[in-house]
Design an enzyme around this catalytic site. Structure first.
Site, PDB file in Angstrom:
ATOM      1  N   TRP A 140     -61.776  32.675   7.205  1.00 12.86           N
ATOM      2  CA  TRP A 140     -60.631  31.778   7.123  1.00 12.86           C
ATOM      3  C   TRP A 140     -61.129  30.354   6.901  1.00 12.86           C
ATOM      4  O   TRP A 140     -61.970  30.123   6.048  1.00 12.86           O
ATOM      5  CB  TRP A 140     -59.705  31.933   8.327  1.00 12.86           C
ATOM      6  CG  TRP A 140     -58.943  33.241   8.318  1.00 12.86           C
ATOM      7  CD1 TRP A 140     -59.047  34.268   9.218  1.00 12.86           C
ATOM      8  CD2 TRP A 140     -57.962  33.687   7.349  1.00 12.86           C
ATOM      9  NE1 TRP A 140     -58.229  35.322   8.865  1.00 12.86           N
ATOM     10  CE2 TRP A 140     -57.548  34.997   7.730  1.00 12.86           C
ATOM     11  CE3 TRP A 140     -57.429  33.126   6.201  1.00 12.86           C
ATOM     12  CZ2 TRP A 140     -56.611  35.722   7.000  1.00 12.86           C
ATOM     13  CZ3 TRP A 140     -56.492  33.852   5.473  1.00 12.86           C
ATOM     14  CH2 TRP A 140     -56.083  35.133   5.871  1.00 12.86           C
ATOM     15  N   SER A 141     -60.673  29.387   7.655  1.00 10.68           N
ATOM     16  CA  SER A 141     -60.982  27.995   7.312  1.00 10.68           C
ATOM     17  C   SER A 141     -62.405  27.568   7.636  1.00 10.68           C
ATOM     18  O   SER A 141     -62.780  26.425   7.359  1.00 10.68           O
ATOM     19  CB  SER A 141     -59.989  27.048   7.993  1.00 10.68           C
ATOM     20  OG  SER A 141     -58.739  27.116   7.336  1.00 10.68           O
ATOM     21  N   MET A 142     -63.240  28.465   8.183  1.00 10.15           N
ATOM     22  CA  MET A 142     -64.670  28.159   8.206  1.00 10.15           C
ATOM     23  C   MET A 142     -65.178  27.989   6.779  1.00 10.15           C
ATOM     24  O   MET A 142     -66.191  27.315   6.552  1.00 10.15           O
ATOM     25  CB  MET A 142     -65.449  29.256   8.920  1.00 10.15           C
ATOM     26  CG  MET A 142     -65.126  29.391  10.395  1.00 10.15           C
ATOM     27  SD  MET A 142     -66.384  30.270  11.354  1.00 10.15           S
ATOM     28  CE  MET A 142     -66.497  31.844  10.503  1.00 10.15           C
ATOM     29  N   THR A 143     -64.471  28.583   5.830  1.00 11.74           N
ATOM     30  CA  THR A 143     -64.808  28.432   4.414  1.00 11.74           C
ATOM     31  C   THR A 143     -64.794  26.967   4.001  1.00 11.74           C
ATOM     32  O   THR A 143     -65.551  26.557   3.111  1.00 11.74           O
ATOM     33  CB  THR A 143     -63.814  29.231   3.550  1.00 11.74           C
ATOM     34  OG1 THR A 143     -63.745  30.576   4.031  1.00 11.74           O
ATOM     35  CG2 THR A 143     -64.208  29.236   2.088  1.00 11.74           C
ATOM     36  N   LYS A 144     -63.936  26.165   4.630  1.00  9.66           N
ATOM     37  CA  LYS A 144     -63.872  24.744   4.280  1.00  9.66           C
ATOM     38  C   LYS A 144     -65.211  24.054   4.513  1.00  9.66           C
ATOM     39  O   LYS A 144     -65.634  23.210   3.714  1.00  9.66           O
ATOM     40  CB  LYS A 144     -62.764  24.066   5.099  1.00  9.66           C
ATOM     41  CG  LYS A 144     -61.352  24.515   4.745  1.00  9.66           C
ATOM     42  CD  LYS A 144     -60.317  23.835   5.631  1.00  9.66           C
ATOM     43  CE  LYS A 144     -58.893  24.080   5.124  1.00  9.66           C
ATOM     44  NZ  LYS A 144     -58.462  25.483   5.218  1.00  9.66           N
TER      45      LYS A 144
END
Length: 411
Positions: A140-144
């Site tokens: 999820w937003s660890m991708t950011k």
């Protein structure tokens, strides 16, 4: 053949001769029935629609390649060896006026997998709910935080001249939109000022919920394309407002300046030199030839490879003796751009920073963490399946992560 058998067979034959009732086909939820028609099978759309629900997310979050078109991020060469000296988790943490053991946190905070590293050594590695060392978990937003690192690589490669360049210099398609006049640095810091509320009320979908439906569930639009027509809400640089569209624009930037796919640049600049042990992958917002990597929240990797990413940051951009990203970038990425008074702390270049601590973290929806604490030389990766209404579980997880960081295992 007995009389009884002949009667049973005759009865069965008669039943088979009767017309069978027509079974109703699976129906799309009402929110998916309007707008452009999708070529995605109905059953797949329904599962994508429900993938975050508490009764299926433990499974969905580690099987995203069964739900989406994906693009592989290949690993290559010998993996970066992570020494292992496992120790029992003999620490406790305080939450809600009570003291809990680390083992209790596994179930209390919906843990699929957990890895704790101390000074580059694995001291805890736990897989639950049918997962194992080969399972690739949705970040999820660890991708950011990963996308931010790619921006740093593009800057070092000279593909981006300066973080203070306006984004329209590289993406002229955004001229006239809310991104016109916004710098790359402001986007990295979630201070673009564009009018995109990160609210997923699907009963009354706004711009973010509608974008999720059209791009990720139905694949009838590209997630980043809404940036072409988005309006401005506040002056660029002034207001922090977390929004996935900002990171999607950064992914589009990487695609444009690298001349290839985000996945290819990720493999070349991060995944291969990092010494990962398994391929990662992005989920896509459409079929091959039309879809883009969901660079704001769609990367998947094994527990250990997420840990290698965190250890690289802890080691100032070095991995297995090789320079991956500059030490200056690592320092800048973890520096809060404003006050650290939010529920997760402050925000740097797509990394959350912890108040009153040098620790910082990649944080993803419903309980995904790569927590890095330079003070104790600790990296904690926690991959979870929080219910959509998280309640206090996120706060409890932060208490657990801080305690894990302070923990000093027996020699």
């Amino acid at each position: 053949m007995t009389l009884a058998f002949r009667l049973t067979a005759a009865a069965l034959s008669g039943l088979l001769a009767l017309p069978l009732p027509v079974q109703a086909q699976q129906q799309l939820p009402e929110q998916l029935q309007s707008g452009p028609a999708s070529e995605v099978p109905v059953a797949t759309q329904v599962m994508r629609w429900r993938m975050n629900d508490a009764d299926v997310n433990s499974f969905a979050f580690r099987n995203m390649d069964q739900l989406f078109t994906t693009r592989t991020v290949a690993h290559s060469g010998a993996p970066w060896a992570l020494p292992k000296v496992e120790r029992p988790m003999d620490f406790t943490y305080a939450f809600g006026g009570k003291t809990w053991t680390a083992e209790q946190a596994l179930e209390r905070t919906y843990t699929n997998a957990l890895l704790i590293m101390k000074d580059g050594r694995i001291v805890t590695e736990i897989y639950r709910n049918g997962s194992n060392e080969r399972t690739r978990f949705m970040g999820w937003s660890m991708t950011k935080s990963l996308t931010s690192t790619l921006v740093g690589a593009a800057l070092a490669d000279g593909l981006i001249s300066s973080l203070d360049d306006q984004i329209v210099r590289y993406l002229p398609e955004l001229k006239g939109s809310g991104y016109d006049g916004v710098t790359i640095r402001q986007i990295l810091q979630m201070r673009s000022g564009v009018d995109y509320e990160e609210r997923y009320d699907f009963a009354n979908p706004g711009i973010a919920a509608s974008n999720h439906i059209n791009a990720l569930v139905k694949n009838v639009a590209r997630f980043a394309d809404v940036a072409r027509t988005i309006k401005r809400k506040s002056k660029p640089g002034e207001v922090f407002a977390y929004k996935t569209i900002d990171t999607a624009v950064l992914g589009w930037l990487i695609e444009r300046v690298s001349g290839g796919s985000v996945a290819a640049y990720t493999a070349r600049k991060l995944w291969e030199p990092l010494g990962t042990e398994a391929d990662g992958f992005y989920i896509m917002d459409g079929r091959p030839g039309t879809g883009r990597e969901f660079s704001g929240a769609g990367f998947n990797a094994t527990l250990r490879d997420w840990a290698r990413f965190g250890q690289m940051m802890l080691d100032g951009g070095m991995a297995n003796g090789k320079r991956i990203i500059s030490e200056e970038w690592v320092k800048a990425a973890q520096a809060p751009a404003g006050p650290e008074d939010g529920p997760e702390g402050g925000y740097g270049y797509q990394w959350w920073t912890m108040a009153k601590s040098p620790a910082y973290s990649a944080i993803g929806l419903q309980g995904q963490y790569v927590y890095v604490d330079p003070a104790s030389r600790t990296v904690v990766v926690k991959l979870s399946y929080f219910p959509p209404a998280e309640g206090s579980v996120g706060q409890e997880t932060m208490a657990f992560l801080a305690a894990a960081s302070a923990w000093k295992p027996a020699p």
